[in-house]
Design an enzyme around this catalytic site. Structure first.
Site, short mmCIF file in Angstrom:
data_model
loop_
_atom_site.label_atom_id
_atom_site.label_comp_id
_atom_site.label_asym_id
_atom_site.label_seq_id
_atom_site.Cartn_x
_atom_site.Cartn_y
_atom_site.Cartn_z
N ILE A 85 0.74 -1.15 0.06
CA ILE A 85 -0.13 0.09 0.01
C ILE A 85 0.61 1.16 -0.08
O ILE A 85 0.38 2.12 0.04
CB ILE A 85 -1.12 -0.09 1.23
CG1 ILE A 85 -0.01 -0.21 2.66
CG2 ILE A 85 -2.01 -0.88 1.15
CD1 ILE A 85 -1.15 -0.03 3.71
N ASP A 102 -4.21 -3.64 -1.01
CA ASP A 102 -4.54 -3.56 0.18
C ASP A 102 -5.00 -4.81 0.67
O ASP A 102 -6.13 -5.10 -0.03
CB ASP A 102 -5.40 -2.44 0.55
CG ASP A 102 -5.77 -2.28 1.93
OD1 ASP A 102 -5.54 -3.04 2.67
OD2 ASP A 102 -6.24 -1.17 2.12
N TYR A 191 0.74 -9.35 17.92
CA TYR A 191 1.39 -9.84 16.72
C TYR A 191 1.75 -11.50 17.05
O TYR A 191 1.35 -12.18 16.09
CB TYR A 191 2.98 -9.23 16.85
CG TYR A 191 3.78 -9.66 15.84
CD1 TYR A 191 3.76 -9.56 14.34
CD2 TYR A 191 5.27 -10.27 16.00
CE1 TYR A 191 4.52 -10.22 13.35
CE2 TYR A 191 6.17 -10.61 15.27
CZ TYR A 191 5.85 -10.67 13.72
OH TYR A 191 6.75 -11.03 12.99
N ILE A 221 15.17 -11.24 11.61
CA ILE A 221 16.19 -11.08 10.34
C ILE A 221 17.07 -9.92 10.27
O ILE A 221 16.64 -8.69 10.54
CB ILE A 221 15.19 -11.26 8.97
CG1 ILE A 221 14.14 -12.33 9.43
CG2 ILE A 221 16.02 -11.22 7.90
CD1 ILE A 221 14.81 -13.72 9.43
N1 LIG Z 1 11.81 -9.09 9.45
C1 LIG Z 1 11.79 -9.83 10.54
O1 LIG Z 1 12.81 -9.83 11.42
C2 LIG Z 1 10.67 -11.05 10.56
C3 LIG Z 1 9.79 -10.95 9.80
N2 LIG Z 1 8.66 -11.81 9.87
C4 LIG Z 1 7.66 -11.81 9.25
O2 LIG Z 1 7.92 -11.81 7.50
C5 LIG Z 1 6.82 -10.86 6.99
C6 LIG Z 1 7.58 -9.69 6.55
O3 LIG Z 1 8.41 -8.84 7.30
P1 LIG Z 1 9.06 -7.34 7.09
O4 LIG Z 1 9.18 -7.46 5.56
O5 LIG Z 1 10.07 -7.58 8.25
O6 LIG Z 1 7.96 -6.41 7.34
P2 LIG Z 1 7.72 -4.91 7.27
O7 LIG Z 1 6.76 -4.40 8.69
O8 LIG Z 1 9.16 -4.33 7.18
O9 LIG Z 1 6.77 -4.78 6.08
C7 LIG Z 1 5.18 -5.00 6.07
C8 LIG Z 1 4.67 -4.60 4.92
O10 LIG Z 1 3.33 -4.82 5.26
C9 LIG Z 1 2.69 -3.59 4.37
N3 LIG Z 1 1.43 -3.40 4.88
C10 LIG Z 1 0.82 -2.96 6.15
N4 LIG Z 1 -0.50 -2.93 5.95
C11 LIG Z 1 -1.05 -3.47 4.76
C12 LIG Z 1 -2.26 -3.85 4.11
N5 LIG Z 1 -3.23 -3.63 4.83
N6 LIG Z 1 -2.17 -4.30 2.87
C13 LIG Z 1 -0.95 -4.49 2.34
N7 LIG Z 1 0.25 -4.27 2.98
C14 LIG Z 1 0.31 -3.90 4.15
C15 LIG Z 1 3.47 -2.43 5.09
O11 LIG Z 1 3.51 -1.27 4.20
C16 LIG Z 1 4.94 -2.92 4.96
O12 LIG Z 1 5.67 -2.77 3.54
C17 LIG Z 1 5.75 -10.28 8.11
O13 LIG Z 1 4.77 -11.23 8.12
C18 LIG Z 1 6.95 -10.59 9.26
O14 LIG Z 1 5.72 -10.97 10.59
C19 LIG Z 1 8.82 -13.07 10.93
C20 LIG Z 1 9.83 -13.01 11.55
C21 LIG Z 1 10.77 -11.89 11.54
C1 LIG Z 2 11.12 -11.50 15.19
C2 LIG Z 2 10.03 -10.70 14.45
O1 LIG Z 2 8.92 -11.52 14.11
C3 LIG Z 2 10.26 -9.45 14.30
N1 LIG Z 2 11.59 -9.18 13.75
C4 LIG Z 2 10.01 -8.68 15.40
O2 LIG Z 2 10.74 -8.28 16.18
O3 LIG Z 2 8.73 -8.22 15.68
#
Ligand SMILES: NC(=O)C1=CN([C@@H]2O[C@H](COP(=O)(O)OP(=O)(O)OC[C@H]3O[C@@H](n4cnc5c(N)ncnc54)[C@H](O)[C@@H]3O)[C@@H](O)[C@H]2O)C=CC1
Ligand SMILES: CC(=O)[C@H](N)C(=O)O
Length: 369
Positions: A85, A102, A191, A221
């Site tokens: 979005i 979205d 979460y 990550i």
């Molecule tokens: N980065 C990490 O350390 C970890 C990430 N994850 C999971 O991996 C996935 C990706 O993580 P990240 O890239 O780090 O998350 P992030 O928070 O960096 O990105 C999430 C994205 O979701 C989008 N978003 C929010 N509301 C939305 C909506 N209504 N429609 C469409 N998009 C929407 C945001 O604009 C954002 O770009 C998540 O599901 C997260 O829970 C899991 C464990 C660790």
């Molecule tokens: C480990 C995850 O899911 C994320 N990086 C967070 O800290 O919320």
């Protein structure tokens, strides 16, 4: 099909029509051919010789752009569509297909899936742990209502669906050192609650409707060229930026807070590997994956081997600390290693070296310009 008619009446518009008739057929035994003990709609949606057509939701966060790059290398640029979005940078916009989506808008999602003949859906949209606690209503909506849309779309259109879970899907009553795949999961964040819900709903749709649901629980990550989106493990990325820029870092977790972590390349490769794994190798649909575990103090010490002048101080954020104290310290990923051959490449020394090499190259490029 009275059950279906009743159910249909509470679901807006045409949303469930196709899915309802599918369920009806399943109930009446008409689609027996589809339903094996490990049924996968993948087999009816595209042939194994074709490349998948992939849609990534929430693709402009920390992980999505890197995943798109990896998948485009493998399946071709136009076979991987990033969506979000937010407005993409010009770099991202020109590197391959991008579309507004979205996940709370079901009809828009369905249109994208239909018009682009999507076969794999990688669902990255979410609010992470710290931002989720700051906005519970939005986190509930995006992480839970949004997931319901994704599950229904994936089931209706026979998609292979990847939804990441997290170390945050565990809580203070889970075994923390190590944390196995199957144990008590009583997280204390919205979460974590939403991610346990995603794991259970995905597995339920798999067993009930044959949805090809695949899920990995990621550790924190760490990436160099993308910023984290508001989590508890963000300090482990920020320390590199601050160390390079100012030679100082103020950490918001206590020095001895041990958490599982992974370099982004390992995380994205694991995602591709589990998506490509033959269904009969998957004894489960939700797996822990791991690479390393460290504390802020240990990370700082590894950095100080190369940057002895780095100063690290601590100013604890009590919300994040309480979250971290309820999460796994070490993650048991033996099932992923056994079933589909998961193996990480980066331990702490390689992680630090790779991050510093990236920032070193960036600094040299900036100086040269
Ligand atoms: N980065 C990490 O350390 C970890 C990430 N994850 C999971 O991996 C996935 C990706 O993580 P990240 O890239 O780090 O998350 P992030 O928070 O960096 O990105 C999430 C994205 O979701 C989008 N978003 C929010 N509301 C939305 C909506 N209504 N429609 C469409 N998009 C929407 C945001 O604009 C954002 O770009 C998540 O599901 C997260 O829970 C899991 C464990 C660790
Ligand atoms: C480990 C995850 O899911 C994320 N990086 C967070 O800290 O919320």
């Amino acid at each position: 099909c009275k059950f279906l008619l009743n159910r249909k009446s509470v679901i807006e518009g045409q949303r469930c029509a196709l899915f309802a008739s599918l369920r009806c057929a399943l109930r009446c035994g008409a689609l027996v051919l589809f339903v094996t003990s490990d049924a996968s709609f993948h087999s009816v949606s595209f042939s194994e010789t074709d490349h998948p057509k992939v849609l990534i939701t929430g693709g402009l966060g920390q992980l999505g752009v890197g995943l798109a790059k990896l998948l485009r290398k493998r399946f071709g640029k136009n076979n991987v569509i990033l969506s979000d979005i937010r407005k993409p940078s010009s770099n991202v916009y020109h590197s391959g297909p991008f579309i507004y989506s979205d996940i709370l808008d079901y009809k828009n999602l369905r249109e994208i899936v239909v018009n682009n003949r999507i076969t794999w859906l990688v669902h990255y949209s979410a609010l992470l742990s710290a931002v989720g606690e700051a906005n519970v209503a939005l986190a509930r909506s995006v992480n839970i209502t949004g997931l319901h849309n994704i599950l229904d779309i994936a089931a209706e259109h026979g998609l292979r669906l990847f939804v990441p879970s997290t170390i945050g899907a565990f809580g203070p009553t889970s075994p923390r050192n190590p944390t196995p795949d199957l144990c008590v999961q009583r997280p204390r964040t919205i979460y974590g609650v939403s991610k346990v819900h995603a794991e259970l709903m995905g597995e339920y749709y798999h067993h009930r409707y044959g949805l090809d649901f695949r899920c990995l629980r990621y550790p924190g990550i760490i990436s160099a060229d993308s910023q984290p989106g508001g989590g508890t493990t963000d300090y482990a990325v920020q320390i590199f930026h601050d160390a390079i820029k100012t030679g100082k870092f103020e950490c918001n977790l206590k020095p001895d807070t041990r958490l599982p972590m992974m370099y982004i390349d390992d995380c994205l490769r694991a995602t591709l590997e589990v998506m490509e794994a033959p269904a009969d190798t998957l004894s489960m649909r939700t797996y822990n994956i791991n690479a390393m575990s460290f504390t802020p103090e240990e990370l700082a010490q590894e950095l100080q081997k190369q940057m002895p002048e780095l100063e690290v101080t601590y100013d604890v954020d009590h919300v994040r600390q309480a979250i971290a104290d309820s999460w796994p310290m070490n993650f048991d990923d033996s099932n992923a290693r056994k079933d589909w051959g998961w193996k990480h490449d980066y331990d702490l020394p390689e992680l630090v070296q790779t991050m510093l090499n990236y920032f070193g190259a960036e600094t040299r490029m900036a100086r040269a310009n």
